[in-house]
Design a protein around this motif. Structure first.
Motif, PDB file in Angstrom:
ATOM      1  N   SER B 220       0.840  -1.002   0.249  1.00 31.17           N
ATOM      2  CA  SER B 220      -0.057   0.304  -0.089  1.00 31.17           C
ATOM      3  C   SER B 220       0.612   1.457   0.463  1.00 31.17           C
ATOM      4  O   SER B 220       1.632   1.334   0.763  1.00 31.17           O
ATOM      5  CB  SER B 220      -1.156   0.208   0.942  1.00 31.17           C
ATOM      6  OG  SER B 220      -1.390   1.276   1.506  1.00 31.17           O
ATOM      7  N   HIS B 222       0.593   4.245   0.825  1.00 25.60           N
ATOM      8  CA  HIS B 222       0.123   4.700   2.082  1.00 25.60           C
ATOM      9  C   HIS B 222       0.674   4.205   3.931  1.00 25.60           C
ATOM     10  O   HIS B 222       1.502   5.169   3.854  1.00 25.60           O
ATOM     11  CB  HIS B 222      -1.716   4.437   2.827  1.00 25.60           C
ATOM     12  CG  HIS B 222      -1.448   5.202   3.935  1.00 25.60           C
ATOM     13  ND1 HIS B 222      -1.974   7.575   4.224  1.00 25.60           N
ATOM     14  CD2 HIS B 222      -1.599   5.374   6.067  1.00 25.60           C
ATOM     15  CE1 HIS B 222      -2.209   7.388   5.895  1.00 25.60           C
ATOM     16  NE2 HIS B 222      -1.958   6.444   6.118  1.00 25.60           N
ATOM     17  N   THR B 285      -0.394   3.032  -5.685  1.00 27.90           N
ATOM     18  CA  THR B 285      -1.178   4.560  -4.699  1.00 27.90           C
ATOM     19  C   THR B 285      -2.227   4.787  -5.980  1.00 27.90           C
ATOM     20  O   THR B 285      -2.929   4.335  -6.782  1.00 27.90           O
ATOM     21  CB  THR B 285       0.288   5.830  -5.454  1.00 27.90           C
ATOM     22  OG1 THR B 285       0.641   5.680  -7.134  1.00 27.90           O
ATOM     23  CG2 THR B 285       0.995   5.331  -4.835  1.00 27.90           C
ATOM     24  N   THR B 289      -2.889   9.392  -2.478  1.00 32.72           N
ATOM     25  CA  THR B 289      -1.396   8.900  -2.094  1.00 32.72           C
ATOM     26  C   THR B 289      -0.094   9.321  -3.026  1.00 32.72           C
ATOM     27  O   THR B 289       0.453   9.440  -2.557  1.00 32.72           O
ATOM     28  CB  THR B 289      -2.084   7.762  -1.280  1.00 32.72           C
ATOM     29  OG1 THR B 289      -2.822   7.073  -1.348  1.00 32.72           O
ATOM     30  CG2 THR B 289      -0.818   6.241  -0.998  1.00 32.72           C
ATOM     31  N   ARG B 292       0.530  12.464  -2.138  1.00 36.09           N
ATOM     32  CA  ARG B 292       0.510  12.797  -0.988  1.00 36.09           C
ATOM     33  C   ARG B 292       2.410  13.104  -0.697  1.00 36.09           C
ATOM     34  O   ARG B 292       2.902  13.561   0.463  1.00 36.09           O
ATOM     35  CB  ARG B 292       0.378  12.499  -0.073  1.00 36.09           C
ATOM     36  CG  ARG B 292       0.096  12.259   1.569  1.00 36.09           C
ATOM     37  CD  ARG B 292      -0.395  11.756   2.762  1.00 36.09           C
ATOM     38  NE  ARG B 292      -2.176  12.720   3.130  1.00 36.09           N
ATOM     39  CZ  ARG B 292      -2.316  12.050   3.373  1.00 36.09           C
ATOM     40  NH1 ARG B 292      -3.071  10.750   3.689  1.00 36.09           N
ATOM     41  NH2 ARG B 292      -4.034  12.739   3.923  1.00 36.09           N
ATOM     42  N   GLN B 310     -10.034   5.408  -2.179  1.00 37.89           N
ATOM     43  CA  GLN B 310      -8.779   5.640  -1.392  1.00 37.89           C
ATOM     44  C   GLN B 310      -8.205   4.166  -1.997  1.00 37.89           C
ATOM     45  O   GLN B 310      -8.490   3.495  -3.106  1.00 37.89           O
ATOM     46  CB  GLN B 310      -9.304   5.291  -0.206  1.00 37.89           C
ATOM     47  CG  GLN B 310     -10.434   4.985   0.587  1.00 37.89           C
ATOM     48  CD  GLN B 310     -11.053   4.957   1.571  1.00 37.89           C
ATOM     49  OE1 GLN B 310     -10.306   5.138   2.762  1.00 37.89           O
ATOM     50  NE2 GLN B 310     -11.889   4.217   2.264  1.00 37.89           N
ATOM     51  N   VAL B 311      -6.847   4.537  -1.598  1.00 37.90           N
ATOM     52  CA  VAL B 311      -6.159   3.769  -2.333  1.00 37.90           C
ATOM     53  C   VAL B 311      -6.229   2.201  -1.562  1.00 37.90           C
ATOM     54  O   VAL B 311      -6.629   1.742  -0.340  1.00 37.90           O
ATOM     55  CB  VAL B 311      -3.971   4.066  -1.993  1.00 37.90           C
ATOM     56  CG1 VAL B 311      -4.128   3.750   0.320  1.00 37.90           C
ATOM     57  CG2 VAL B 311      -3.253   3.003  -1.989  1.00 37.90           C
TER      58      VAL B 311
END
Lengths: 445, 415
Positions: B220, B222, B285, B289, B292, B310-311
Motif C-alpha cells: 500500500s 499509504h 497509489t 496517495t 501526498r 481511497q488507495v
C-alpha cells in the motif's frame, strides 16, 4: 396493502437506513459518506423450500412476492407446518430513536465531534500513522407476514474509532480504541480513552520483549474473554451447523458438561449496544438464551427453521446483515457472566502467567487462537513486564473446562465498526465481552 | 452548476443463489440491486452522494453539492476522454436453471458421499460496473459467473466445518468436470496420511491466501509513504527472490473485476508490474496517495459506489513461472494448505498459523489428509530465499488457480 399468496407462508422486511461514515487520515478529512435508502427482503415458504428475493425497488414488493409464489408449491395445510407454527403473528411498534435520530444531527456537528476526538492523534509525537472515524447507523425495519405479523422496530449506533501505529526502533504496534452509544448526544468522550491507549502503546512498544512462551495460566481481559466466547463457543451454538446429522445432536445434547462449574455463557439480544434488536428478522422477539449454565450445555441459537428441524423453539437469533440476505442463526450480544472475584484477586493467584489486555483477532474451530496485541507477564501474583505474544491457542473444550476464576464486573462492547462474519454475511453488528477470566493453562507463543 | 465536473458510478448486481444445508437445496434467493453514486468536483474539493434503487437526480445532485462543503480536498485532474467496454460472459447455466442444476449436483454428491454433510451455495451472478464523467470518460465492465462453494462435516464430527471444496468464479458450467475435481479432493481427504517429516517442507497456497494478503498490505502506498510498510524505502531494491514477480492485475476474465479502478484509471493490458525479478518497482497509489507522498500513480483506487476513492493494494497477481507444480516440487511431497484460520504476521513480518486442514500433494494430485499442523516463516523468507515459484498450471481446470509454492517450517499441532 400487500396480498399474501394463499397456501404459502410469506413475509416482507422493509429496511430504511440512514448512515454516516467520516474519516480523518493523518489528520485530514478523506472520507465522508452519507446514505439514506429503503429496500426490501421478501420470503416465501411452501413447507419444503424457502424462496427469497431482495430488491432495491420497494415499489416492486408485490410483484416480487407474486413471482416467488409462482416458483413455490402451495399447501393447504401450510399453517400446520412445523416452521410456520414457530413463526409469530405479533404486532407492535418499538421505535427507540425517534428522539436522537442520527438524521437529525447536523453534518457539521458530526465532523466537529470527529475533529475534536482526533486531537490527541494530532498532538502526539512519534505516531507513524493515524486514522479516526465517526460512524453512525440507524436502521428502521417494518416486518409484515401472512400470519398477520405487523411490526416496526429500530436500532441505532453511533461510534468514534481511533487507530494508530507507534514505532520504537524496529518495534511497532498497531492499536485502536473506540467509544459508542445509541445517540449522538450520549456519545462518550473519546479523548481520555485515546490518550490512555496512546500512553500505554508508547510504553509497550518501547519496553516489551518477545514472550518466553509455554503453557501457563492466563487472565483474559473482558475484551479478550468476549472474543474467546464468541469465536470458540458462540459459533458452535448456532443451530444451523447441526442440521442433517443425528450424531451431532447426540454430541451436543442439552445437559452435557462443556466447561467448569463457574462457567455461564448467554446470548442476549435485549442488551443495548451493537447486538440489540427488539425482534429478529423473522419477527421473533429477542430474549436472553442461556448457552452454558453452571458449565452444562443449556441452549442454542435458532431461527424458526432450525428450531423446527431440531424440535426446539426459536430464540430470536434469525439475523441478516442487510436487505440483500436471508436471516440465519447468528449471535446478538454473547458474553460470559461475571463471578465474584476481583481482578487483583485473580492476578494474586498466579505465580507465573500472562495477562492478555487487547486482542487483534481470534478464531475458534476445534482449536481456538487469540492474537494478542498488548499482554503483560504475571510474576509472583503481580502484573509485570509487557510482552509480545504471537498467539494463544488451545483446544476449545479443554480450555472451557480450565476456567477457574471470574471477576465481578461485566464489560460489554462491540467490534468498533466491524462485526461478525459467517460465510457471505459480513459484517453483522454484535456485542461481546464479559468479566476478567482466569484460565488455568493455555499455550502461549 | 458552473465550474463543477460530474462523474457517475453505477453498479448493478443481479444474483441468484441456491443455498445448501444438510446436503440439499433448502432455498433459492434472487437479488437485483442497483447502486448509483454521483461525484462532483469543483477543482479544489470533491463531494459524493449515492442512491440504492430508483432516485431523484436533483436530490442526488443537491446532496453531492452539500457534501463538497465538507472540505475533502481533491485538486487533481480527473480522468479524461476514453470509451471502452469489456464483457465476460457465462455459458451453460443461467439464473433460471441454477436451482435445477444445483439440485442434480447435490443429488450426486449425496449419493457419492453419504458420510459427509454439505452446506453453502451455488451462485450465478451478473455484475455491471460503469464510470462516466463530463470529460468524456465512459468505461464499463460486465461480468457473469457461476461459483460453487461447499463446506462439509463428516457425520459424527464435533466441528462446525471439516473442510471445503469450491470452484469459481467459472465462465462455463461443467457439473461433471467440477464434481470430478471435488471427488478427487474428497477421496484424498478420506485417506489420513502422516506428515512425511517435520521441518522445512514445500508448502502450497492458493492465490487468495494469508501470505499474499499480508504482502498486499505492505504494498500500500499509504503504508509505504508513512514508513510503516516493511518495504518502506525499498523501491528499486531487490527485496525478494529473482523468481518472484508480481503485478496489479485487473483482467476482467481472470481477476473477476472491472478493468479500471475507482478513479477510472486503467493500464493497457490491464496489468502493471509492481515487483519484477524480486525488485520492488512500485507500490500501489491512488491520486491522493501519489500526491501526498510524491510516488508514481499506479491507478489503485477502490471504494464503494458513493465513497471517496481511497488507495488499496487489491487485485495482486503473482506471475506464473514456466514450470508446473510437479516440476517445481521436483518429486518432493508438498503440504497443500486447504484451511488455515487464526494465524497472523507479527508487525516485524514473522508468520505463523495453525492449519486446520492440510492435504499432502505430490505435484499432480492430492494424496491424503494430513494431521492438524502449524506452519511458520517470515515474509522476506517466504518470498525470498524460500520461494520455490508460482506454478504454470492450475489446480482446477475451471477457474484461474495457480499454486504458490514456498518452503516453510512445518510441524504437527501439539508437538
Amino acid at each position: 396493502m400487500l396480498n399474501f399468496p394463499r397456501g404459502l407462508y410469506s413475509d416482507v422486511r422493509i429496511e430504511e437506513v440512514w448512515s454516516t461514515s467520516a474519516g480523518l487520515v493523518l489528520g485530514k478529512l478523506e472520507q465522508f459518506v452519507s446514505r439514506h435508502y429503503r429496500a426490501a427482503f421478501i420470503r416465501v415458504w411452501d413447507g419444503v423450500r424457502w424462496y427469497y428475493a431482495s430488491t432495491s425497488s420497494v415499489d416492486s414488493i408485490q410483484s416480487e412476492l407474486d413471482s416467488l409464489a409462482a416458483m413455490a408449491s402451495p399447501a393447504e395445510d401450510i399453517l400446520d407446518d412445523p416452521v410456520v407454527r414457530r413463526l409469530g403473528c405479533a404486532t407492535g411498534r418499538s421505535i427507540l430513536f425517534d428522539a436522537g435520530h442520527v438524521a437529525g444531527v447536523e453534518t457539521s456537528d458530526k465532523l466537529a465531534k470527529l475533529r475534536s476526538s482526533a486531537e490527541p492523534l494530532e498532538r502526539r509525537a512519534g505516531l507513524a500513522d493515524s486514522r479516526c472515524y465517526y460512524i453512525d447507523n440507524n436502521k428502521r425495519k417494518t416486518f409484515l407476514s401472512s400470519l398477520g405479523a405487523d411490526l416496526e422496530f429500530d436500532r441505532q449506533t453511533v461510534l468514534l474509532v481511533a487507530a494508530f501505529e507507534v514505532a520504537h526502533g524496529e518495534s511497532r504496534l498497531r492499536e485502536k480504541c473506540h467509544v459508542g452509544a445509541g445517540t449522538f448526544a450520549d456519545l462518550p468522550d473519546l479523548v481520555p480513552v485515546l490518550e490512555e491507549r496512546l500512553d500505554e502503546a508508547a510504553s509497550f512498544v518501547r519496553d516489551s520483549r518477545p514472550v518466553d512462551g509455554g503453557r501457563m495460566p492466563v487472565i483474559l481481559s473482558p475484551m479478550a474473554a468476549g472474543i474467546f466466547a464468541h469465536e470458540s463457543f458462540g459459533h458452535k451454538s448456532e443451530a444451523d451447523f447441526m442440521l442433517g446429522d443425528e450424531s451431532m445432536l447426540a454430541e451436543w445434547a442439552m445437559g452435557r458438561r462443556v466447561g467448569s462449574e463457574e462457567l455461564n455463557i448467554v446470548d442476549d439480544g435485549t442488551v443495548s449496544g451493537p447486538g440489540y434488536n427488539a425482534y429478529d428478522d423473522e419477527g421473533t422477539p429477542s430474549r436472553r438464551t442461556w448457552l452454558v449454565r453452571d458449565g452444562l450445555l443449556a441452549g442454542r441459537l435458532h431461527s424458526a427453521s432450525t428450531a423446527a428441524a431440531l424440535g426446539e423453539e426459536p430464540t430470536g437469533n434469525a439475523r441478516s446483515i442487510s436487505f440483500e440476505y436471508e436471516p440465519i442463526p447468528r449471535m446478538t450480544t454473547t458474553f460470559i457472566l461475571p463471578g465474584r472475584e476481583t481482578f487483583d484477586g485473580l492476578v494474586s493467584g498466579i505465580d507465573d502467567g500472562l495477562f492478555v489486555k487487547t486482542v487483534n483477532h481470534g478464531s475458534g474451530l476445534s482449536t481456538f487462537t487469540l492474537a494478542p496485541s498488548m499482554s503483560y507477564r504475571i510474576r509472583g501474583g503481580r502484573l509485570a513486564e509487557p510482552v509480545g505474544v504471537s498467539v494463544i491457542t488451545g483446544n476449545v473444550m479443554e480450555t472451557l473446562g480450565l476456567i477457574d476464576g471470574l471477576s465481578g464486573e461485566l464489560d460489554l462492547r462491540g467490534a468498533g465498526g466491524g462485526g461478525c462474519g459467517k460465510m457471505e454475511q459480513y459484517p453483522l453488528p454484535v456485542g461481546f465481552g464479559g468479566p476478567f477470566v482466569r484460565v488455568g493453562a493455555m499455550e502461549v507463543r | 452548476m458552473p465550474g463543477v465536473t460530474r462523474e457517475r458510478v453505477v453498479i448493478g448486481t443481479r444474483k441468484t443463489t441456491a443455498r445448501i444445508a444438510g446436503s440439499e437445496v433448502k432455498s433459492i434467493r434472487r437479488s437485483d440491486v442497483l447502486q448509483t453514486g454521483l461525484r462532483l468536483y469543483d477543482g479544489r474539493n470533491i463531494g459524493t452522494a449515492g442512491a440504492i434503487g430508483s432516485f431523484d437526480p436533483a436530490e442526488l445532485e443537491k446532496r453531492a453539492l452539500d457534501s463538497i462543503s465538507c472540505g475533502i480536498e481533491y485538486p487533481w485532474e480527473i480522468q479524461g476522454p476514453a470509451v471502452r467496454r469489456e464483457t465476460v460472459s457465462l455459458k451453460g447455466i443461467g439464473h433460471d436453471t441454477l436451482a435445477g442444476e444445483a439440485g442434480s449436483f447435490m443429488a450426486a454428491m449425496r449419493s457419492k458421499w453419504p458420510d459427509l454433510v454439505f452446506s453453502e451455495s451455488f451462485t450465478v451472478e451478473d455484475t455491471g460496473i460503469s464510470i462516466r464523467n463530463d470529460r468524456g470518460l465512459d468505461l464499463s465492465t460486465v461480468l457473469s459467473s457461476v461459483a460453487v462453494v461447499l463446506t462439509y462435516r463428516a457425520l459424527g464430527s464435533t466441528g462446525i466445518i471439516d473442510g471445503w471444496v469450491s470452484a469459481g468464479p467459472c465462465r462455463r458450467w461443467d457439473p461433471d468436470g467440477i464434481r470430478a475435481e471435488f471427488d478427487e479432493f474428497l477421496e484424498a481427504w478420506h485417506e489420513p496420511v502422516d506428515l512425511p517429516r517435520s521441518g522445512r517442507l514445500p508448502v502450497v497456497f492458493g492465490e487468495s491466501s494469508l501470505p499474499l494478503n499480508r504482502l498486499s498490505l505492505e504494498l500500500s502506498g499509504h503504508r509505504y509513504g508513512t514508513g510503516t510498510s516493511l518495504l518502506a524505502g525499498c523501491v528499486g531494491e531487490k527485496v525478494f527472490s529473482e523468481g518472484f514477480s508480481l503485478s496489479q492485475s485487473r483482467v476482467p476474465s481472470i481477476d473477476d473485476c472491472s478493468f479500471f479502478d475507482a478513479e477510472g484509471v486503467f493500464h493497457e493490458g490491464y496489468s502493471l508490474g509492481l515487483i519484477g525479478g524480486g525488485v520492488l518497482r512500485a507500490v500501489c497509489t491512488d491520486r491522493r496517495t501519489a500526491a501526498r507522498f510524491s510516488l508514481p500513480h499506479t491507478g489503485s483506487a477502490s471504494g464503494g459506489y458513493d465513497a471517496i476513492p481511497q488507495v488499496s493494494a487489491d487485485h495482486l497477481r503473482v506471475e506464473r513461472s514456466d514450470r508446473t507444480l510437479s516440476e517445481l516440487l521436483g518429486g518432493e511431497p508438498a503440504v497443500y494448505i486447504a484451511l488455515a484460520s487464526g494465524g497472523d504476521f507479527t508487525p516485524e513480518g514473522a508468520f505463523a498459523t495453525p492449519v486446520q486442514l492440510a492435504m499432502l500433494h505430490d505435484g499432480t494430485r492430492f494424496v491424503g489428509r494430513l494431521p492438524e499442523l502449524r506452519v511458520s516463516s517470515h515474509l522476506f523468507r517466504m518470498f525470498g530465499d524460500d520461494w520455490m515459484g508460482q506454478s504454470a498450471d492450475d489446480i482446477s481446470a475451471f477457474y484461474d488457480s495457480p499454486s504458490m509454492v514456498m518452503r516453510m517450517d512445518v510441524e504437527k499441532a501439539g508437538d
